[in-house]
Scaffold this motif. Structure first.
Motif, PDB file in Angstrom:
ATOM      1  N   ARG A 154       0.762  -1.065   0.076  1.00 39.50           N
ATOM      2  CA  ARG A 154       0.057   0.067  -0.118  1.00 39.50           C
ATOM      3  C   ARG A 154       0.912   1.250   0.034  1.00 39.50           C
ATOM      4  O   ARG A 154       0.529   2.240  -0.731  1.00 39.50           O
ATOM      5  N   LEU A 155       2.046   1.183   0.761  1.00 36.86           N
ATOM      6  CA  LEU A 155       2.830   2.371   0.596  1.00 36.86           C
ATOM      7  C   LEU A 155       3.480   2.860  -0.550  1.00 36.86           C
ATOM      8  O   LEU A 155       3.557   3.674  -1.197  1.00 36.86           O
ATOM      9  N   VAL A 156       3.965   1.529  -1.132  1.00 34.68           N
ATOM     10  CA  VAL A 156       4.680   1.771  -2.420  1.00 34.68           C
ATOM     11  C   VAL A 156       3.504   2.333  -3.741  1.00 34.68           C
ATOM     12  O   VAL A 156       3.836   3.310  -4.213  1.00 34.68           O
ATOM     13  N   THR A 157       2.288   1.907  -3.443  1.00 35.83           N
ATOM     14  CA  THR A 157       1.141   2.377  -4.409  1.00 35.83           C
ATOM     15  C   THR A 157       0.839   3.839  -4.086  1.00 35.83           C
ATOM     16  O   THR A 157       0.720   4.632  -4.975  1.00 35.83           O
ATOM     17  N   ASP A 158       0.744   4.059  -2.839  1.00 41.18           N
ATOM     18  CA  ASP A 158       0.336   5.568  -2.414  1.00 41.18           C
ATOM     19  C   ASP A 158       1.525   6.330  -2.644  1.00 41.18           C
ATOM     20  O   ASP A 158       1.017   7.521  -3.258  1.00 41.18           O
ATOM     21  N   PRO A 162       2.066   7.280  -9.498  1.00 41.14           N
ATOM     22  CA  PRO A 162       2.472   7.548 -10.659  1.00 41.14           C
ATOM     23  C   PRO A 162       3.873   7.658 -11.180  1.00 41.14           C
ATOM     24  O   PRO A 162       3.758   7.344 -12.434  1.00 41.14           O
ATOM     25  N   LEU A 163       4.665   7.247 -10.478  1.00 39.66           N
ATOM     26  CA  LEU A 163       5.883   6.662 -11.053  1.00 39.66           C
ATOM     27  C   LEU A 163       5.948   5.320 -11.416  1.00 39.66           C
ATOM     28  O   LEU A 163       6.491   4.907 -12.640  1.00 39.66           O
ATOM     29  N   LEU A 164       5.144   4.485 -10.921  1.00 36.85           N
ATOM     30  CA  LEU A 164       4.900   3.067 -11.528  1.00 36.85           C
ATOM     31  C   LEU A 164       4.435   2.935 -12.669  1.00 36.85           C
ATOM     32  O   LEU A 164       4.397   2.113 -13.653  1.00 36.85           O
ATOM     33  N   ALA A 165       3.806   4.238 -13.064  1.00 43.30           N
ATOM     34  CA  ALA A 165       3.064   3.980 -14.416  1.00 43.30           C
ATOM     35  C   ALA A 165       3.781   4.601 -15.631  1.00 43.30           C
ATOM     36  O   ALA A 165       3.344   4.440 -16.701  1.00 43.30           O
ATOM     37  N   LEU A 166       5.045   4.945 -15.281  1.00 48.02           N
ATOM     38  CA  LEU A 166       6.138   5.527 -16.072  1.00 48.02           C
ATOM     39  C   LEU A 166       6.560   4.344 -16.948  1.00 48.02           C
ATOM     40  O   LEU A 166       6.509   3.141 -16.606  1.00 48.02           O
ATOM     41  N   ALA A 167       7.205   4.573 -18.080  1.00 48.39           N
ATOM     42  CA  ALA A 167       7.907   3.461 -18.854  1.00 48.39           C
ATOM     43  C   ALA A 167       9.117   3.084 -18.076  1.00 48.39           C
ATOM     44  O   ALA A 167       9.582   3.945 -17.223  1.00 48.39           O
ATOM     45  N   PRO A 168       9.494   1.612 -18.078  1.00 46.31           N
ATOM     46  CA  PRO A 168      10.332   0.904 -16.930  1.00 46.31           C
ATOM     47  C   PRO A 168      11.601   1.837 -17.131  1.00 46.31           C
ATOM     48  O   PRO A 168      12.366   2.203 -16.228  1.00 46.31           O
ATOM     49  N   ALA A 169      12.333   2.074 -18.263  1.00 45.38           N
ATOM     50  CA  ALA A 169      13.383   2.963 -18.387  1.00 45.38           C
ATOM     51  C   ALA A 169      13.491   4.050 -17.566  1.00 45.38           C
ATOM     52  O   ALA A 169      14.182   4.761 -16.866  1.00 45.38           O
ATOM     53  N   LEU A 212       5.608  14.061  -9.174  1.00 49.22           N
ATOM     54  CA  LEU A 212       4.978  12.881  -9.509  1.00 49.22           C
ATOM     55  C   LEU A 212       4.457  12.070  -8.094  1.00 49.22           C
ATOM     56  O   LEU A 212       3.468  11.726  -8.045  1.00 49.22           O
ATOM     57  N   THR A 213       5.214  12.201  -6.875  1.00 50.71           N
ATOM     58  CA  THR A 213       4.727  11.762  -5.876  1.00 50.71           C
ATOM     59  C   THR A 213       3.999  12.599  -4.917  1.00 50.71           C
ATOM     60  O   THR A 213       3.492  12.411  -3.899  1.00 50.71           O
ATOM     61  N   SER A 214       4.037  14.111  -5.442  1.00 56.47           N
ATOM     62  CA  SER A 214       3.395  14.994  -4.598  1.00 56.47           C
ATOM     63  C   SER A 214       3.825  14.865  -3.178  1.00 56.47           C
ATOM     64  O   SER A 214       3.102  15.472  -1.947  1.00 56.47           O
ATOM     65  N   ILE A 224      10.394  10.953   4.800  1.00 59.44           N
ATOM     66  CA  ILE A 224      10.476   9.480   5.210  1.00 59.44           C
ATOM     67  C   ILE A 224       9.452   8.500   4.484  1.00 59.44           C
ATOM     68  O   ILE A 224       9.863   7.337   4.239  1.00 59.44           O
ATOM     69  N   ASP A 225       8.474   9.157   3.937  1.00 61.44           N
ATOM     70  CA  ASP A 225       7.538   8.113   3.033  1.00 61.44           C
ATOM     71  C   ASP A 225       8.437   7.921   2.084  1.00 61.44           C
ATOM     72  O   ASP A 225       8.170   6.693   1.473  1.00 61.44           O
ATOM     73  N   MET A 226       9.008   8.881   1.351  1.00 60.81           N
ATOM     74  CA  MET A 226       9.917   8.479   0.047  1.00 60.81           C
ATOM     75  C   MET A 226      10.716   7.274   0.126  1.00 60.81           C
ATOM     76  O   MET A 226      10.994   6.529  -0.482  1.00 60.81           O
ATOM     77  N   VAL A 227      11.638   7.542   1.346  1.00 59.59           N
ATOM     78  CA  VAL A 227      12.560   6.430   1.480  1.00 59.59           C
ATOM     79  C   VAL A 227      12.037   5.163   2.018  1.00 59.59           C
ATOM     80  O   VAL A 227      12.580   4.047   1.560  1.00 59.59           O
TER      81      VAL A 227
END
Length: 240
Positions: A154-158, A162-169, A212-214, A224-227
């Motif tokens: 849930r933390l990764v998704t939250d 938006p980052l996960l929606a980018l192209a892999p590279a 992207l992550t707001s 801390i959220d990001m790390v």
């Protein structure tokens, strides 16, 4: 008789590692294995590869080793004596293919089961494709994440949705930039040297990541959220 005694010792050791609570179990194991019941012990759990397990001598550098194989894991119990467990990590790195985890020091044979369980948690903090052998004390935030996989997802998704929606590279480039910036103590200039790009390029990527992550990397709670999200992402992301 010697073979029977060895088999009994292995069975008692397995029982301790499985957290069985039989009266006198630790004392019997101490007698059979010729070990102090209340000595200092460490447990390492290694992800075993194919073929024969890597060679760990019964005694080396003043330490005694006892090895047990479990499916795709190898459990190593070490009688530490007065040695620093950091020395064990360095020794296993030389001898064993990682990844692996080392639990906290157990004060006595009765604590082997808890030490083994926490060594398993330490192993889970090793990202896919890595060969590190890590101590739990070095990975406590990551250990909390792997102990709660649903919350970690849930933390990764939250945070990184938006980052996960980018192209892999594109995603990998931003993740590598964040990693380099953190490893360089928040210095964009040092991170640029590590990434072979200009300092402004690093800053632009970080600003894009913030959009992207707001979340702002300059606000401690949001950092801390990001790390934590980065740790959770690295432990589950497939290796390219």
């Amino acid at each position: 008789m010697r073979r029977r005694s060895d088999e009994q010792g292995r069975a008692l050791l397995d029982a301790l590692l499985e957290c069985r609570s039989e009266p006198g179990l630790a004392a019997r194991a101490a007698s059979c294995l010729d070990l102090p019941e209340h000595g200092r012990y460490a447990v390492a759990v290694l992800r075993a590869g194919g073929g024969e397990p890597a060679g760990v001598a019964p005694e080396a550098d003043g330490l005694r080793f006892f090895r047990r194989r479990r499916a795709d894991r190898e459990v190593v119990v070490v009688a530490l004596g007065d040695r620093d467990p950091a020395a064990l990590a360095a020794l296993l790195v030389r001898w064993c293919p990682g990844p692996g985890g080392i639990g906290p020091v157990a004060d006595g044979l009765a604590g082997l089961g808890a030490a083994r369980r926490l060594a398993e948690v330490a192993l889970l903090t090793c990202p896919p494709g890595t060969t590190d052998i890590v101590r739990l004390e070095e990975r406590l935030p990551a250990a909390l994440l792997v102990s709660q996989p649903e919350l970690s997802a849930r933390l990764v998704t939250d945070v990184f949705g938006p980052l996960l929606a980018l192209a892999p590279a594109d995603r990998a480039l931003l993740v590598r930039t964040l990693e380099a910036w953190l490893e360089c103590g928040g210095s964009a200039g040092r991170a640029a040297g590590r990434l072979y790009c200009h300092r402004n390029t690093v800053l632009n990527r970080l600003r894009r990541l913030e959009r992207l992550t707001s979340r702002s990397l300059s606000r401690p709670r949001e950092l801390i959220d990001m790390v934590l999200a980065l740790d959770a992402f690295r432990m589950t992301a497939p290796q390219s």
